[in-house]
Write an enzyme that holds these catalytic residues in place. Sequence first.
Site, PDB file in Angstrom:
ATOM      1  N   GLY A  46      -1.165  -1.163   3.715  1.00 41.57           N
ATOM      2  CA  GLY A  46       0.169  -1.407   4.160  1.00 41.57           C
ATOM      3  C   GLY A  46       0.129  -1.745   5.715  1.00 41.57           C
ATOM      4  CD  GLN A  51      -0.398  -0.564  11.510  1.00 37.05           C
ATOM      5  OE1 GLN A  51       0.385  -0.902  10.259  1.00 37.05           O
ATOM      6  NE2 GLN A  51      -1.501   0.093  11.369  1.00 37.05           N
ATOM      7  CB  CYS A  88      -3.682   4.845  10.432  1.00 32.97           C
ATOM      8  SG  CYS A  88      -2.486   3.656  11.366  1.00 32.97           S
ATOM      9  CG  LEU A  89      -5.613  -0.808   8.687  1.00 36.75           C
ATOM     10  CD1 LEU A  89      -4.590  -2.130   8.411  1.00 36.75           C
ATOM     11  CD2 LEU A  89      -6.697  -1.131   8.367  1.00 36.75           C
ATOM     12  CG  HIS A 130       0.939   5.623   6.902  1.00 39.29           C
ATOM     13  ND1 HIS A 130      -0.199   6.107   7.263  1.00 39.29           N
ATOM     14  CD2 HIS A 130       0.942   4.436   7.808  1.00 39.29           C
ATOM     15  CE1 HIS A 130      -0.853   5.783   8.221  1.00 39.29           C
ATOM     16  NE2 HIS A 130      -0.468   4.433   8.665  1.00 39.29           N
ATOM     17  CD  GLU A 131       2.034   0.851   6.680  1.00 29.71           C
ATOM     18  OE1 GLU A 131       2.218   0.535   7.900  1.00 29.71           O
ATOM     19  OE2 GLU A 131       1.060   1.332   6.209  1.00 29.71           O
ATOM     20  CG  HIS A 134       2.882   2.477  11.600  1.00 26.61           C
ATOM     21  ND1 HIS A 134       2.279   2.937  12.843  1.00 26.61           N
ATOM     22  CD2 HIS A 134       2.017   2.483  10.584  1.00 26.61           C
ATOM     23  CE1 HIS A 134       0.819   3.070  12.480  1.00 26.61           C
ATOM     24  NE2 HIS A 134       0.692   2.869  11.202  1.00 26.61           N
TER      25      HIS A 134
HETATM   26 ZN    ZN Z   1      -0.756   3.073   9.992  1.00 25.91          ZN
END
Ligand code: ZN
Length: 152
Positions: A46, A51, A88-89, A130-131, A134
């Site tokens: 995701g 991000q 997480c990226l 999670h997204e 953000h």
């Molecule tokens: Zn993330």
Amino acid sequence: MAIREIITKGNELLDKKCHKVTVFDRRMWTLLDDMKETLKDSGGVGLAAPQIGIMRRVFIMDDGEQIWEFINPEIIEASDYHEVPEGCLSVPGVQGMVSRPNYVRIRGMSRDSEPFVAEFTGLMAQCAQHENDHLDGILFDSKICGPIPEED
Ligand code: ZN
């Protein structure tokens, strides 16, 4: 389409709340297309707009068969919480156990501003939460409740 740079923890944009999308125009479609390409390139599940430094309430998820686009998402039901390993990226090198729902129901809008409701379980439910976090400036590492158990 273009691959955008994924910003990482320490960049204050990741700590801020995102704004609702009000204009569904070509610029927004380009954002979604760029997010798709960036997600594919990253190998993640995701990606949320903040991000890549865009402070709009938009995230996408790849369920392996299709990429879901959520604009102005709202989680209207979340249940069956369990602890699952997560990363997480935008927080490279960190992983941990996080309590996440095993079921979510989400309301969102498509790129054509059509409202829809979708349900997810397992990894996709975890990813959606999670997204969505953000979009409220919440990073997963603030929710880590323990290390990932070692397998033997
Ligand atoms: Zn993330």
